[in-house]
Design an enzyme around this catalytic site. Structure first.
Site, PDB file in Angstrom:
ATOM      1  N   LYS A 141       5.408 -59.033  87.809  1.00  0.00           N
ATOM      2  CA  LYS A 141       5.314 -57.998  88.838  1.00  0.00           C
ATOM      3  C   LYS A 141       5.402 -56.598  88.233  1.00  0.00           C
ATOM      4  O   LYS A 141       4.697 -55.684  88.630  1.00  0.00           O
ATOM      5  CB  LYS A 141       6.422 -58.196  89.868  1.00  0.00           C
ATOM      6  CG  LYS A 141       6.394 -57.215  91.031  1.00  0.00           C
ATOM      7  CD  LYS A 141       7.575 -57.440  91.966  1.00  0.00           C
ATOM      8  CE  LYS A 141       7.540 -56.484  93.140  1.00  0.00           C
ATOM      9  NZ  LYS A 141       8.749 -56.592  93.991  1.00  0.00           N
ATOM     10  N   GLN A 142       6.298 -56.432  87.286  1.00  0.00           N
ATOM     11  CA  GLN A 142       6.525 -55.124  86.661  1.00  0.00           C
ATOM     12  C   GLN A 142       7.143 -55.338  85.297  1.00  0.00           C
ATOM     13  O   GLN A 142       7.544 -56.439  84.952  1.00  0.00           O
ATOM     14  CB  GLN A 142       7.453 -54.276  87.515  1.00  0.00           C
ATOM     15  CG  GLN A 142       8.874 -54.792  87.586  1.00  0.00           C
ATOM     16  CD  GLN A 142       9.723 -54.072  88.608  1.00  0.00           C
ATOM     17  OE1 GLN A 142       9.728 -54.435  89.769  1.00  0.00           O
ATOM     18  NE2 GLN A 142      10.444 -53.052  88.173  1.00  0.00           N
TER      19      GLN A 142
ATOM     20  N   GLU B 225      10.500 -59.520  89.594  1.00  0.00           N
ATOM     21  CA  GLU B 225      10.960 -60.325  90.723  1.00  0.00           C
ATOM     22  C   GLU B 225      10.012 -61.472  91.063  1.00  0.00           C
ATOM     23  O   GLU B 225      10.235 -62.191  92.038  1.00  0.00           O
ATOM     24  CB  GLU B 225      11.175 -59.421  91.938  1.00  0.00           C
ATOM     25  CG  GLU B 225      12.337 -58.468  91.734  1.00  0.00           C
ATOM     26  CD  GLU B 225      12.439 -57.391  92.800  1.00  0.00           C
ATOM     27  OE1 GLU B 225      13.461 -56.692  92.836  1.00  0.00           O
ATOM     28  OE2 GLU B 225      11.483 -57.240  93.595  1.00  0.00           O
TER      29      GLU B 225
ATOM     30  N   ASP C 251      16.537 -48.111  91.336  1.00  0.00           N
ATOM     31  CA  ASP C 251      15.464 -47.160  91.041  1.00  0.00           C
ATOM     32  C   ASP C 251      16.030 -45.789  90.665  1.00  0.00           C
ATOM     33  O   ASP C 251      15.469 -45.087  89.820  1.00  0.00           O
ATOM     34  CB  ASP C 251      14.563 -46.965  92.265  1.00  0.00           C
ATOM     35  CG  ASP C 251      13.991 -48.261  92.817  1.00  0.00           C
ATOM     36  OD1 ASP C 251      14.545 -49.326  92.509  1.00  0.00           O
ATOM     37  OD2 ASP C 251      13.012 -48.203  93.570  1.00  0.00           O
TER      38      ASP C 251
END
Length: 747
Positions: free
Chosen positions: A587-588, A482, A354
């Site tokens: 998820k993203q 993920e 991140d």
């Protein structure tokens, strides 16, 4: 959507107390100063559901990884942030009965986090044991003196009769983590007296350092001292007073906190603690608060983003920036971002990818470049650990960890530890991002070239060559999404591996002879790396004109998220992991993460086709998801979608979008508000040639927005209103920027 705090531009405030929301309130009113932090739990004991949490920067514990299916290369331990000795503890005895808001009758409750001043206040009127008292609590963690915690409590008798008040102030080492195995404790007390506690983390079996913390308290009060004592692992000071009707009593508590990260021996630790306590002893509360708020005022003056016409958007933006600054402001190069910062135990308090992917783009724009350089140096100094991680997998070069405190991988999920190797490319990208943004090549041509070389050696060993396809591939990986584990040829991972090798080869042409000699990259290596660049497999579907997330993705039952019943969301709290992995739901951003990273490398059609395909499949159940989607939506002029996703990222925790804020805030995702605003609505881009451009627009919901941006020793102010955009050079040398394709001179 239920909100537990009012919408105000500078405050996170509520006048209601609902025990069911206690943990949410604690998360959302967390404080920190980069050195230490705390959840917004009560000073006094609370017998209801609560998650007390105090955390010290860089203090952690290697907990045993408890699994029944150990494999070679698996991390030896799970690194976790540990709950610090409780130094804010204060209990209040009213006519012989202890205050406890879980059981007492009280009214006029207010809880207020003032983000402008980083000050937390709480007040209420309690009726108890024949008395009626008004309590007002204040506390802050000083940014002027990082080791200093300050509390002030005022108690007024608003009843008709006298009331006996006793205050028991303590430093309590009998604390535990909620995620501890079998209720174990992590602190051994070395020394305790009536004012101080010195404690050391319990021994571990992994050869990692033990940490010592020392804390001392002092009080300024008009109450009468009633003696000090020690009890087991606790230092205690008592005070008392009989309050007549309408009489007010005040007690201040000042605590100095030091750790062995800064002092090697216990005598040095306790000596420093005493010196720091003496330094603040004669200062008034107002002076201490003024010094603290002055620094916050300076921070806000250079980083505040002002939004007119939408208080919800404004509050969300400031809450994001506040969370970032309470976690990390670059003063200590040994520290980094934890995804929960100082607000909870989840994710272990360690460093993830991140930082490089999301925090660095923001800090480049709002702080001095030295802050970002410190983050890059953090990784360089942990290169030895990255060698170990690669060797554990039987590979050459360096594999940076998914989760770490010291460079050694310490995550306990195999699909992350072994497979989410795109993090290596994200760290390489951060070096490129810093160099492109600042124009400073001193890092990339020295320390950075070493990091890039060792990462490239890893990629060159990790790929395999498919004779059948005449291309290089990466099997058995997990991308940013993920919800897809152990896949072959994740497009994002393959693209980053290819790009890293290409970028490293470019940098190797620029390093001087001394650095080249240290790197010892052979001609054979360079030839192999170039061959991988030329023949890397990147999944693509011609009919849909999209980059395919991974092999086999299009064989799934492709249905949009809108087809899922609302009561089954979030998926990670309602579906089995098996069902999630078999689904097409993302998820993203994964493919879209790569497009966001390299916006200039893709055509408008490529961006549009991929966004239109993948965003409807994305559940945004990663806190990192909404921001990059907001930028891409803005780039494509999907205004409503961009605003929707901005609101999601800016108010992710304030509105508890994913129903998971009770265990802590999503600190690294708090970069999302700035990213969505500056890269999205303002259309800011930094190009490979070092030029800066904007394509600003104003969402219909807003009347204007304003921000300042640091860029190459300059500060630029951007104002976007209904009558157009204005750009000002606040400081620095003249600069030519591009606005909507036209050159604009700033002087």
């Amino acid at each position: 959507m239920k909100r537990i705090f009012e919408v105000q531009p500078w405050d996170v405030i509520t006048h209601e107390f609902n025990p069911a929301d206690k943990r949410l309130q604690e998360s959302m009113t967390s404080l920190g100063n980069g050195y230490m932090g705390m959840r917004g739990f009560f000073e006094e004991d609370y017998s209801g559901d609560t998650l007390p949490g105090l955390y010290l920067g860089g203090v952690w514990f290697p907990d045993k990884t408890r699994v029944g299916w150990w494999k070679n290369g698996y991390p030896k331990y799970f690194g976790k942030v540990i709950n610090a000795v409780n130094f804010i503890k204060m209990n209040f005895i009213i006519n012989g009965d202890k205050l406890d808001l879980a059981t007492d009758t009280f009214s006029d409750f207010t809880l207020d986090l003032n983000m402008k001043e980083a000050l937390l206040t709480r007040s209420f009127v309690v009726t108890k044991a024949g008395a009626k008292l008004q309590f007002t609590f204040e506390r802050f963690l000083s940014v002027a003196q990082k080791e200093l915690s300050v509390q002030r409590v005022q108690v007024k008798n608003v009843g008709d009769t006298a009331a006996e008040l006793k205050v028991v102030s303590a430093i309590d080492a009998d604390v535990k983590n909620e995620d501890a195995n079998y209720d174990e404790r992590f602190w051994d007390v070395l020394d305790v007296n009536e004012n101080s506690v010195v404690a050391k983390t319990v021994p571990n079996n992994f050869g990692t350092p033990q940490f010592t913390s020392a804390m001392t308290m002092a009080h300024v009060t008009d109450l009468t001292p009633a003696g000090g004592k020690t009890h087991d692992k606790e230092a205690i000071q008592c005070f008392k007073k009989t309050l007549a009707a309408n009489e007010t009593a005040t007690i201040e508590k000042r605590v100095i906190v030091v750790t062995s990260r800064d002092y090697e021996t216990q005598p040095a630790l306790t000596s420093a603690m005493a010196d720091l306590a003496a330094k603040v002893a004669d200062e008034t509360y107002d002076n201490l608060l003024t010094a603290h708020t002055a620094i916050w005022a300076q921070r806000w003056s250079q980083s505040d983003v002002k939004i007119q016409g939408d208080t919800e958007a404004q509050q969300g933006m400031r809450f994001n920036l506040f969370g970032l600054f309470t976690t990390y402001y670059g003063e200590d190069a040994r520290l980094n971002f934890g995804p929960k910062g100082f607000t909870g135990e989840k994710y272990g308090g360690a460093t993830y990818w991140d930082t490089e992917a999301f925090c660095i783009p923001v800090y480049l724009g709002i702080t001095k470049p030295e802050v970002t350089r410190n983050l890059l140096m953090y990784r360089y100094k942990q290169l030895d650990g990255a060698y170990v991680n690669a060797k554990e997998q039987g590979l050459k070069g360096a594999l940076y960890p998914m989760v770490t405190f010291n460079g050694i991988e310490c995550h306990n999920e195999w699909e992350i530890t072994f497979e989410e190797i795109h993090r290596n490319g994200d760290i390489a990208f951060a070096i490129y991002n810093y160099t492109r943004y600042t124009g400073d090549k001193s890092y990339v041509l020295h320390e950075g070239s070493k990091v890039l070389t060792e990462i490239s050696r890893f990629w060159a060993d990790r790929v395999h060559f498919s004779e059948r396809n005449n291309q290089y591939m990466l099997h058995g990986v997990t991308g940013p999404d993920e919800y897809e584990n152990n896949v072959d040829n994740n497009w994002y991972t393959n693209y980053l591996a290819q790009w890293t090798l290409k970028y490293t080869l470019e940098i190797l042409q620029e390093v001087d002879a001394t650095q080249a000699a240290e790197l010892q990259v052979t001609d054979a290596e360079k030839k192999q790396w170039q061959d991988i660049v030329d023949r890397m497999y990147l999944p693509y579907d011609k009919d849909l004109d999209i980059f395919v997330q991974h092999d086999g993705f299009l064989d799934k039952d492709i249905q949009p998220v809108s087809s899922i019943p609302a009561d089954q969301l979030p998926l990670n709290q309602n579906w089995s992991w098996d069902k999630i992995l078999r689904s097409p739901y993302i998820k993203q951003g994964d493919v879209l993460q790569g497009i966001w990273d390299f916006m200039d490398d893709f055509t408008t059609a490529e961006k549009q086709h991929n966004f239109d395909f993948y965003e409807p499949l994305t559940v945004h159940e990663s806190s990192l998801s909404a921001a990059i989607h907001a930028v891409l939506a803005a780039d494509l002029h999907y205004e409503d979608k961009a605003v929707e996703l901005y609101e999601r990222t800016a108010r992710l925790d304030l509105d508890n979008y994913n129903n998971d804020t009770d265990d802590g805030l999503h600190i690294t995702a708090m970069t999302g508000g700035w990213i969505a605003m500056v890269q999205g609505f303002a259309g800011m881009r930094v190009h490979d040639d070092g030029t800066l451009s904007y394509k600003p627009f104003l969402p219909k919901k807003w009347t204007s927005y304003n921000f300042r941006q640091v860029f190459r020793d300059r500060v630029i102010e951007v104002n976007v209103a209904q009558d157009g955009a204005e750009f000002k050079l606040i400081s620095g040398e003249p600069l030519t920027i591009t606005v909507d394709g036209k050159a604009v001179e700033l002087a």
